[in-house]
Scaffold this motif. Structure first.
Motif, PDB file in Angstrom:
ATOM      1  N   VAL A 192       0.843  -1.204   0.000  1.00 22.20           N
ATOM      2  CA  VAL A 192       0.000   0.000   0.000  1.00 22.20           C
ATOM      3  C   VAL A 192       0.874   1.249   0.000  1.00 22.20           C
ATOM      4  O   VAL A 192       0.611   2.220  -0.732  1.00 22.20           O
ATOM      5  N   PHE A 193       1.903   1.237   0.813  1.00 24.09           N
ATOM      6  CA  PHE A 193       2.841   2.356   0.883  1.00 24.09           C
ATOM      7  C   PHE A 193       3.406   2.688  -0.498  1.00 24.09           C
ATOM      8  O   PHE A 193       3.390   3.843  -0.943  1.00 24.09           O
ATOM      9  N   LEU A 194       3.881   1.667  -1.229  1.00 23.57           N
ATOM     10  CA  LEU A 194       4.456   1.918  -2.552  1.00 23.57           C
ATOM     11  C   LEU A 194       3.395   2.314  -3.574  1.00 23.57           C
ATOM     12  O   LEU A 194       3.667   3.106  -4.486  1.00 23.57           O
ATOM     13  N   ALA A 195       2.176   1.785  -3.435  1.00 25.43           N
ATOM     14  CA  ALA A 195       1.094   2.189  -4.342  1.00 25.43           C
ATOM     15  C   ALA A 195       0.786   3.677  -4.188  1.00 25.43           C
ATOM     16  O   ALA A 195       0.542   4.380  -5.182  1.00 25.43           O
ATOM     17  N   ILE A 196       0.811   4.172  -2.938  1.00 26.81           N
ATOM     18  CA  ILE A 196       0.591   5.605  -2.708  1.00 26.81           C
ATOM     19  C   ILE A 196       1.743   6.413  -3.283  1.00 26.81           C
ATOM     20  O   ILE A 196       1.535   7.453  -3.925  1.00 26.81           O
ATOM     21  N   LEU A 197       2.985   5.940  -3.076  1.00 27.39           N
ATOM     22  CA  LEU A 197       4.148   6.640  -3.628  1.00 27.39           C
ATOM     23  C   LEU A 197       4.057   6.744  -5.157  1.00 27.39           C
ATOM     24  O   LEU A 197       4.300   7.805  -5.739  1.00 27.39           O
ATOM     25  N   GLN A 198       3.711   5.653  -5.802  1.00 19.95           N
ATOM     26  CA  GLN A 198       3.649   5.639  -7.261  1.00 19.95           C
ATOM     27  C   GLN A 198       2.470   6.438  -7.808  1.00 19.95           C
ATOM     28  O   GLN A 198       2.424   6.710  -9.003  1.00 19.95           O
ATOM     29  N   SER A 199       1.554   6.817  -6.925  1.00 22.14           N
ATOM     30  CA  SER A 199       0.401   7.620  -7.344  1.00 22.14           C
ATOM     31  C   SER A 199       0.552   9.085  -6.954  1.00 22.14           C
ATOM     32  O   SER A 199      -0.398   9.855  -7.055  1.00 22.14           O
ATOM     33  N   SER A 200       1.768   9.479  -6.514  1.00 28.57           N
ATOM     34  CA  SER A 200       1.996  10.845  -6.007  1.00 28.57           C
ATOM     35  C   SER A 200       3.159  11.499  -6.751  1.00 28.57           C
ATOM     36  O   SER A 200       4.257  11.663  -6.205  1.00 28.57           O
ATOM     37  N   PRO A 201       2.946  11.903  -7.999  1.00 28.24           N
ATOM     38  CA  PRO A 201       4.056  12.388  -8.834  1.00 28.24           C
ATOM     39  C   PRO A 201       4.663  13.713  -8.378  1.00 28.24           C
ATOM     40  O   PRO A 201       5.783  14.039  -8.781  1.00 28.24           O
ATOM     41  N   ASN A 202       3.962  14.484  -7.540  1.00 32.99           N
ATOM     42  CA  ASN A 202       4.469  15.791  -7.116  1.00 32.99           C
ATOM     43  C   ASN A 202       4.889  15.817  -5.645  1.00 32.99           C
ATOM     44  O   ASN A 202       5.075  16.887  -5.076  1.00 32.99           O
ATOM     45  N   LEU A 203       5.068  14.638  -5.071  1.00 34.99           N
ATOM     46  CA  LEU A 203       5.457  14.544  -3.667  1.00 34.99           C
ATOM     47  C   LEU A 203       6.824  15.193  -3.435  1.00 34.99           C
ATOM     48  O   LEU A 203       7.772  14.946  -4.168  1.00 34.99           O
ATOM     49  N   GLU A 204       6.918  16.030  -2.365  1.00 36.30           N
ATOM     50  CA  GLU A 204       8.167  16.716  -2.037  1.00 36.30           C
ATOM     51  C   GLU A 204       8.772  16.241  -0.716  1.00 36.30           C
ATOM     52  O   GLU A 204       9.986  16.282  -0.552  1.00 36.30           O
ATOM     53  N   GLU A 205       7.932  15.826   0.235  1.00 37.17           N
ATOM     54  CA  GLU A 205       8.425  15.397   1.545  1.00 37.17           C
ATOM     55  C   GLU A 205       7.856  14.024   1.903  1.00 37.17           C
ATOM     56  O   GLU A 205       6.667  13.774   1.728  1.00 37.17           O
ATOM     57  N   LEU A 206       8.722  13.158   2.421  1.00 34.43           N
ATOM     58  CA  LEU A 206       8.314  11.822   2.836  1.00 34.43           C
ATOM     59  C   LEU A 206       8.908  11.526   4.210  1.00 34.43           C
ATOM     60  O   LEU A 206      10.121  11.640   4.410  1.00 34.43           O
ATOM     61  N   SER A 207       8.048  11.144   5.168  1.00 38.93           N
ATOM     62  CA  SER A 207       8.494  10.777   6.517  1.00 38.93           C
ATOM     63  C   SER A 207       7.959   9.391   6.848  1.00 38.93           C
ATOM     64  O   SER A 207       6.786   9.103   6.615  1.00 38.93           O
ATOM     65  N   ILE A 208       8.830   8.542   7.383  1.00 36.58           N
ATOM     66  CA  ILE A 208       8.443   7.173   7.735  1.00 36.58           C
ATOM     67  C   ILE A 208       8.983   6.865   9.121  1.00 36.58           C
ATOM     68  O   ILE A 208      10.153   7.132   9.418  1.00 36.58           O
ATOM     69  N   SER A 209       8.136   6.320   9.984  1.00 32.13           N
ATOM     70  CA  SER A 209       8.621   5.784  11.261  1.00 32.13           C
ATOM     71  C   SER A 209       8.243   4.310  11.334  1.00 32.13           C
ATOM     72  O   SER A 209       7.260   3.871  10.743  1.00 32.13           O
ATOM     73  N   HIS A 210       9.046   3.540  12.072  1.00 29.20           N
ATOM     74  CA  HIS A 210       8.964   2.085  12.082  1.00 29.20           C
ATOM     75  C   HIS A 210       8.399   1.618  13.415  1.00 29.20           C
ATOM     76  O   HIS A 210       8.724   2.182  14.453  1.00 29.20           O
TER      77      HIS A 210
END
Length: 425
Positions: free
Chosen positions: A316-334
């Protein structure tokens, strides 16, 4: 000299118009505003007619710690206000760590309902005991901001909606799904909605043509977010998703893709903040490579407490990334803070992805709390190889020594100017 002495004695402040004095006094802590009563006979009752009453910890001395006694002090003030107040009361806020008597609170709400209240705030009490919210509050047509805590309510049959309400926050409130849906629909200018630890939500349906900000930190069985055309900022962090609570969703709906159904209608969102639990929920079946409707306006994506041991969450995470062509900031916590086994399919899935073209505008990446497992490392490599505009990537390792810079020199990067900052907790 006589004229100068006379001018010095002139009390210009006391002769100011009441709206000016009120604007001054409401910026003082209520305890200090009450102290003005000793200045002169003119000031004895001025503070009682304030347009705003904020009861917080500043109202009490540091020695008054008993929660029941604190409420007693508040009621002394409330009784004086009820007896002598003239004019409107626009704001009431109870944010003191006290133990309120709910019958007293009921009477005070009835008084405020007659005073044209515009901002009503109940913050956290000493303990939670679900008191029944009086129906009179739903007659306050001038309300613009409403925060409720520790209560339960039903909409009265004569409720005509809150026509002026722009901000609504419910915390540890007991309300059923239908009542909440109806309340949201009947607030036509609502812009901000915050739901925190709500009891009894089987299905969360949020539809409002003016809503711009949505924050959900509560358990639910299912969620529908259609018909929110102005929604630009979403923060969804369910404590858990209880599928057994859901009585509204058909078997056909669960067979369909939750990712499409829940997020497919939110193509205008500018900021997403989603938790791993929510990713798991929307990735229950048939996760696509990308959504048919892209998030073309999405600028910032925050994913909190993601599990790299869950293939569904990673997909799901990668599907959202691949659907966000203008994304400028990405934050991930584990959220997997212990070293353990991982699934080979997750690693193979990440190694097979190619995101170049999807991350052309990504500039800032923050990854926090990793253990440097194989899935985490494959994700880092994937982002570095797919982000030609990347400026900084900050990686915070959960424990042990930080990742040496020499390790990153061996990784392919799409951006020659990318700076990698490696830290440890």
């Amino acid at each position: 000299m006589v004229m100068m002495e006379k001018q010095t004695r002139t009390d210009r402040i006391s002769n100011l118009p009441w709206d000016v004095l009120d604007a001054i006094l409401v910026h003082l802590p209520l305890k200090d505003a009450a102290r003005t009563s000793i200045l002169s006979s003119k000031w004895r009752y001025k503070w009682i007619s304030l347009s705003q009453f904020v009861f917080d910890d500043k109202c009490f001395s540091n020695t008054l710690l008993n929660k029941v006694d604190r409420w007693g002090e508040i009621m002394k003030i409330i009784h004086r206000v009820q007896k002598n107040h003239s004019g409107p009361i626009e704001k009431f806020k109870l944010a003191a760590y006290c133990c309120p008597n709910h019958l007293d609170l009921d009477q005070w709400m009835h008084f405020l309902a007659e005073k044209g209240i515009k901002e009503f705030v109940l913050k956290e009490f000493y303990f939670i005991r679900r008191f029944k919210l009086p129906c009179c509050l739903f007659s306050c047509q001038q309300l613009r901001h409403l925060e409720l805590y520790g209560c339960t309510f039903k909409l009265p049959p004569e409720f005509k909606g809150f026509k002026c309400l722009a901000s609504l926050q419910l915390r540890q409130v007991c309300v059923d799904s239908d009542t909440l849906e109806s309340l949201i629909l009947q607030c036509p200018v609502l812009e901000r909605l915050i739901l925190l630890k709500i009891d009894g939500l089987t299905c969360l349906k949020i539809h409002n043509p003016n809503l711009k900000y949505l924050k959900i930190y509560t358990e639910f069985g299912n969620i529908y977010l259609e018909n929110n055309p102005l929604l630009s900022s979403i923060d969804i962090h369910p404590t858990s998703v209880n599928l057994e609570m859901n009585m509204f969703c058909s078997l056909e709906e669960w067979k369909a893709c939750n990712l499409f159904r829940v997020l497919g209608c939110l193509s205008g969102v500018k900021r997403f903040s989603l938790s791993g639990h929510f990713l798991e929920f929307i990735g229950t079946s048939n996760v696509p490579e990308r959504l048919p409707e892209r998030f073309n306006r999405l600028m910032a994506l925050e994913l909190r407490e993601v599990s790299f041991k869950s293939l569904n969450e990673v997909m799901v995470f990668l599907a959202i990334l691949q659907s966000s062509p203008n994304l400028e900031e990405l934050s991930i916590s584990h959220r997997d803070l212990e070293v353990g086994s991982y699934d080979i399919p997750i690693v193979e899935f990440l190694k097979s992805r190619y995101l170049l073209g999807s991350l052309n505008h990504l500039q800032v990446v923050r990854i926090r709390g990793i253990m440097v497992s194989r899935p985490e490392w494959e994700l880092i490599k994937l982002i570095l190889a797919s982000s030609p505009a990347l400026k900084t990537m900050t990686i915070v390792k959960y424990r042990g020594s930080r990742i040496p810079e020499s390790v990153f020199l061996q990784v392919e990067r799409a951006s020659e100017n990318a700076k990698i900052i490696s830290l440890t907790l």
